[in-house]
Design a protein around this motif. Structure first.
Motif, PDB file in Angstrom:
ATOM      1  N   MET A   1      50.312  13.831 -29.352  1.00  0.00           N
ATOM      2  CA  MET A   1      49.991  13.727 -28.194  1.00  0.00           C
ATOM      3  C   MET A   1      50.196  13.499 -27.470  1.00  0.00           C
ATOM      4  O   MET A   1      50.948  13.471 -26.147  1.00  0.00           O
ATOM      5  CB  MET A   1      48.623  14.159 -27.550  1.00  0.00           C
ATOM      6  N   LEU A   2      49.917  11.262 -26.745  1.00  0.00           N
ATOM      7  CA  LEU A   2      50.771  10.716 -26.020  1.00  0.00           C
ATOM      8  C   LEU A   2      52.244  11.130 -26.676  1.00  0.00           C
ATOM      9  O   LEU A   2      52.877  10.479 -24.822  1.00  0.00           O
ATOM     10  CB  LEU A   2      49.869   9.363 -26.868  1.00  0.00           C
ATOM     11  N   LEU A   3      52.579  10.451 -27.310  1.00  0.00           N
ATOM     12  CA  LEU A   3      54.354  10.785 -27.511  1.00  0.00           C
ATOM     13  C   LEU A   3      54.797  12.398 -26.947  1.00  0.00           C
ATOM     14  O   LEU A   3      56.022  12.027 -25.662  1.00  0.00           O
ATOM     15  CB  LEU A   3      54.769  10.432 -28.434  1.00  0.00           C
ATOM     16  N   ILE A   4      54.295  13.290 -27.036  1.00  0.00           N
ATOM     17  CA  ILE A   4      54.919  14.208 -26.157  1.00  0.00           C
ATOM     18  C   ILE A   4      54.898  14.036 -24.904  1.00  0.00           C
ATOM     19  O   ILE A   4      55.310  14.527 -24.054  1.00  0.00           O
ATOM     20  CB  ILE A   4      54.132  15.789 -26.985  1.00  0.00           C
ATOM     21  N   GLY A   5      53.107  13.595 -24.948  1.00  0.00           N
ATOM     22  CA  GLY A   5      53.358  13.687 -23.296  1.00  0.00           C
ATOM     23  C   GLY A   5      54.853  12.319 -21.855  1.00  0.00           C
ATOM     24  O   GLY A   5      55.242  13.031 -21.437  1.00  0.00           O
ATOM     25  N   ILE A   6      55.137  11.250 -23.085  1.00  0.00           N
ATOM     26  CA  ILE A   6      56.588  10.573 -22.886  1.00  0.00           C
ATOM     27  C   ILE A   6      57.615  11.283 -22.630  1.00  0.00           C
ATOM     28  O   ILE A   6      57.914  11.121 -21.607  1.00  0.00           O
ATOM     29  CB  ILE A   6      55.942   9.902 -23.775  1.00  0.00           C
ATOM     30  N   GLY A   7      57.671  12.465 -23.933  1.00  0.00           N
ATOM     31  CA  GLY A   7      58.718  13.486 -23.945  1.00  0.00           C
ATOM     32  C   GLY A   7      59.066  14.111 -22.559  1.00  0.00           C
ATOM     33  O   GLY A   7      59.702  14.421 -21.641  1.00  0.00           O
ATOM     34  N   ILE A   8      57.454  15.029 -22.137  1.00  0.00           N
ATOM     35  CA  ILE A   8      58.057  15.535 -21.686  1.00  0.00           C
ATOM     36  C   ILE A   8      57.970  15.770 -20.120  1.00  0.00           C
ATOM     37  O   ILE A   8      58.371  16.373 -19.224  1.00  0.00           O
ATOM     38  CB  ILE A   8      56.694  16.798 -21.477  1.00  0.00           C
ATOM     39  N   GLY A   9      57.052  13.880 -19.856  1.00  0.00           N
ATOM     40  CA  GLY A   9      57.044  13.349 -18.885  1.00  0.00           C
ATOM     41  C   GLY A   9      58.272  13.230 -17.679  1.00  0.00           C
ATOM     42  O   GLY A   9      58.438  13.228 -16.820  1.00  0.00           O
ATOM     43  N   VAL A  10      59.459  12.241 -19.070  1.00  0.00           N
ATOM     44  CA  VAL A  10      60.300  11.950 -18.143  1.00  0.00           C
ATOM     45  C   VAL A  10      61.580  13.058 -18.061  1.00  0.00           C
ATOM     46  O   VAL A  10      62.761  12.809 -17.505  1.00  0.00           O
ATOM     47  CB  VAL A  10      61.074  10.752 -19.116  1.00  0.00           C
ATOM     48  N   GLN A  11      60.900  13.947 -18.865  1.00  0.00           N
ATOM     49  CA  GLN A  11      62.847  15.293 -18.419  1.00  0.00           C
ATOM     50  C   GLN A  11      62.902  15.636 -17.437  1.00  0.00           C
ATOM     51  O   GLN A  11      63.708  15.867 -17.154  1.00  0.00           O
ATOM     52  CB  GLN A  11      62.194  16.655 -19.415  1.00  0.00           C
ATOM     53  N   PRO A  12      61.435  15.610 -16.896  1.00  0.00           N
ATOM     54  CA  PRO A  12      61.883  16.416 -14.913  1.00  0.00           C
ATOM     55  C   PRO A  12      62.982  14.963 -14.809  1.00  0.00           C
ATOM     56  O   PRO A  12      63.956  15.620 -13.289  1.00  0.00           O
ATOM     57  CB  PRO A  12      60.945  16.403 -14.220  1.00  0.00           C
ATOM     58  N   LEU A  13      62.334  14.275 -14.333  1.00  0.00           N
ATOM     59  CA  LEU A  13      63.766  12.903 -14.286  1.00  0.00           C
ATOM     60  C   LEU A  13      64.689  11.882 -14.873  1.00  0.00           C
ATOM     61  O   LEU A  13      65.987  12.696 -14.103  1.00  0.00           O
ATOM     62  CB  LEU A  13      62.750  11.382 -14.141  1.00  0.00           C
ATOM     63  N   LEU A  14      65.623  12.849 -15.913  1.00  0.00           N
ATOM     64  CA  LEU A  14      66.605  13.096 -16.440  1.00  0.00           C
ATOM     65  C   LEU A  14      66.860  14.170 -16.066  1.00  0.00           C
ATOM     66  O   LEU A  14      68.199  14.197 -16.085  1.00  0.00           O
ATOM     67  CB  LEU A  14      66.089  12.848 -18.358  1.00  0.00           C
ATOM     68  N   GLY A  15      66.708  15.431 -15.812  1.00  0.00           N
ATOM     69  CA  GLY A  15      67.441  16.772 -14.958  1.00  0.00           C
ATOM     70  C   GLY A  15      68.058  16.317 -14.215  1.00  0.00           C
ATOM     71  O   GLY A  15      68.816  16.839 -13.778  1.00  0.00           O
ATOM     72  N   PHE A  16      66.864  15.597 -13.548  1.00  0.00           N
ATOM     73  CA  PHE A  16      67.840  15.766 -11.892  1.00  0.00           C
ATOM     74  C   PHE A  16      68.373  14.444 -11.559  1.00  0.00           C
ATOM     75  O   PHE A  16      69.789  14.956 -10.933  1.00  0.00           O
ATOM     76  CB  PHE A  16      65.778  14.959 -10.916  1.00  0.00           C
ATOM     77  N   CYS A  17      68.619  13.472 -12.605  1.00  0.00           N
ATOM     78  CA  CYS A  17      70.253  12.763 -12.891  1.00  0.00           C
ATOM     79  C   CYS A  17      70.968  13.020 -13.584  1.00  0.00           C
ATOM     80  O   CYS A  17      72.243  13.086 -12.365  1.00  0.00           O
ATOM     81  CB  CYS A  17      69.294  11.282 -13.714  1.00  0.00           C
ATOM     82  N   PHE A  18      70.804  14.177 -14.222  1.00  0.00           N
ATOM     83  CA  PHE A  18      72.120  14.958 -14.678  1.00  0.00           C
ATOM     84  C   PHE A  18      72.125  15.935 -13.862  1.00  0.00           C
ATOM     85  O   PHE A  18      73.417  16.294 -12.932  1.00  0.00           O
ATOM     86  CB  PHE A  18      71.552  15.981 -15.987  1.00  0.00           C
ATOM     87  N   GLY A  19      71.527  17.079 -12.899  1.00  0.00           N
ATOM     88  CA  GLY A  19      72.111  17.392 -11.765  1.00  0.00           C
ATOM     89  C   GLY A  19      73.050  16.763 -10.757  1.00  0.00           C
ATOM     90  O   GLY A  19      73.701  16.925 -10.236  1.00  0.00           O
ATOM     91  N   ALA A  20      72.538  15.807 -10.616  1.00  0.00           N
ATOM     92  CA  ALA A  20      72.501  14.941  -8.690  1.00  0.00           C
ATOM     93  C   ALA A  20      73.653  13.885  -9.855  1.00  0.00           C
ATOM     94  O   ALA A  20      74.511  13.333  -9.247  1.00  0.00           O
ATOM     95  CB  ALA A  20      71.477  13.974  -8.805  1.00  0.00           C
TER      96      ALA A  20
END
Length: 465
Positions: free
Chosen positions: A290-309
């Motif tokens: 769960m700790l490691l899922i939290g890291i992955g899920i937490g960073v996804q919106p940030l990566l998605g924004f950078c991809f879109g921008a």
């Protein structure tokens, strides 16, 4: 600077460590609360000293995961699509997407509620209940069914709200819902003596509280997003934008659930105590996962924004930093869970045979620890690009195309409970290798160097619609 503009500025301009930690810390805390929430039922049911009740809760968990998978469909799919749209400055589509996720999630939740109420007993037998444990399993499922629509909404929007740059709000919703469950568990299970029924009621109320919290936020001016019926649409652009990543993510959860059902049935050959031990071992392993899922899920919106921008260099910097954090966390949690496997299992299981199985299985399952962080970060990095096929391949491989052949090999050639449990860590190492290969392919294809132009969209454009 208003809160909406500030949240977008963190995505676009904040130093990489600050941007990463401001997103993953709330996400990790949320996942820890989910962990405590999942453990609470098992821990307090364990205090009844009735291993059949522990077995019932363990058997019901995969069914619960199926409904969480629906929440993941809208949550992960919605987050990926919304974050990319926000990166492009398309706030109108972001609103329509969140409204679609809300109303579609409620509708499916009501259908699932009715299905479980009607078929509770057949479902209980289907997930591996014996004649001794079927009564408790059926009772738990029938009560938890009433919380399914709220479970779907809370799981969906605990992710989607992160896409608009409000990770603390997403975290708060998870915390208050899980706290309600954790507080009510001992009261209803032990205090009132409601046992399995008490655990189920506490679970339902916790999900209701989380869902209501998110609804209040999404209805306020603090949110860029919308759940208003006027923004609802089933147009292909929105629905397929969500399903393109949501379906692979949901398939992964569904396959996790079905693989749990299958391994429970395998363990049933060794008796109810083996099933109880496996269920507790999975809970112990979940501390690291769960700790490691939290890291992955937490960073996804940030990566998605950078991809879109189209901020390619920033995307890579964020990914590299996150992988370092995830790797260190993986190693530390592996050591902790391995060393303290005995006390953790004993806290839940007192029956000697069940404890022996639980201890042995816990140390087998945690062998996945060193690569789990890498695996979940890669999964979310692929999802952040909206790459449907690589996401689908990875989703059906880990708990499907890789897991089942491994399970067949280990049970056919060794035929011991320990070797059946060994299937999971072996699968995780193969899946982590596949995830790295798929990410390299995805990144080179969907994010070439020519795309690093950096959109400078007005963060307020479309918000006031």
């Amino acid at each position: 600077m208003n809160p909406n503009e500030k949240s977008m500025k963190v995505f676009r301009d904040a130093p990489v460590p600050k941007a990463v930690f401001s997103n993953i810390i709330p996400s990790v805390i949320s996942m820890l609360m989910v962990l405590f929430y999942n453990l609470a039922d098992t821990v307090f049911i364990g205090q009844t000293n009735d291993a059949l009740m522990v077995t019932a809760v363990s058997l019901a968990t995969p069914v619960f995961l199926l409904f969480m998978a629906i929440g993941m469909l809208f949550g992960i799919g919605g987050t990926s699509f919304i974050s990319r749209r926000l990166g492009e400055g398309d706030y109108h589509t972001a609103k329509r997407t969140s409204s679609f996720c809300f109303w579609a999630g409620i509708s499916i939740g009501i259908i699932c509620l009715l299905g479980i109420l009607i078929f509770a007993e057949p479902v209980a037998y289907a997930v591996g209940a014996s004649d001794d444990s079927v009564g408790y399993t059926k009772q738990y499922l029938a009560i938890v069914a009433f919380g399914i629509p709220f479970l779907i909404l809370s799981n969906a929007f605990s992710n989607i709200i992160r896409a608009e740059g409000h990770p603390k709000t997403a975290m708060t919703g998870m915390i208050i819902g899980n706290l309600v469950n954790i507080i009510l568990d001992p009261v209803m299970i032990l205090g009132f003596g409601w046992n399995v029924a008490g655990a189920a009621i506490a679970t339902v109320l916790g999900n209701v509280v989380s869902a209501v919290f998110y609804i209040i936020h999404l209805s306020s001016k603090k949110s860029i997003l919308s759940i208003r019926p006027k923004h609802f649409t089933i147009k292909r652009t929105v629905s397929m934008g969500v399903f393109a990543i949501g379906i692979p993510a949901a398939l992964n959860s569904v396959l996790m659930s079905t693989s749990n059902i299958v391994i429970n049935k395998v363990m049933a050959n060794y008796g109810d105590m083996a099933v109880a031990g496996l269920g507790v071992a999975m809970k112990v392993n979940t501390i690291a996962v769960m700790l490691l899922i939290g890291i992955g899920i937490g960073v996804q919106p940030l990566l998605g924004f950078c991809f879109g921008a189209r901020l390619r260099k920033r995307y890579l910097s964020i990914l590299k930093f996150t992988l370092i954090v995830a790797t260190i966390t993986s190693i530390v949690m592996t050591v902790i869970c391995y060393v303290f496997a005995g006390p953790l299992v004993e806290f839940i299981l007192k029956e000697p045979e069940a404890y022996a199985y639980g201890f042995e299985f816990s140390r087998v399952y945690i062998l996945s620890g060193p690569v789990i962080g890498l695996l979940f970060v890669m999964i979310n990095a692929i999802q952040s690009t909206g790459a449907t096929i690589p996401s689908l391949i990875l989703s059906i491989s880990r708990q499907g195309l890789i897991y089942y052949p491994m399970l067949f090999i280990f049970t056919h050639f060794f035929d011991t409970a320990k070797m059946a449990a060994m299937t999971q860590p072996v699968t995780d190492y193969i899946a982590a290798t596949l995830a790295v290969i798929l990410f390299i392919f995805t990144f080179r294809k969907y994010f070439p160097k020519s795309r690093d132009i950096g959109l400078q969209a007005d963060p307020q454009e479309g918000i006031s619609e």
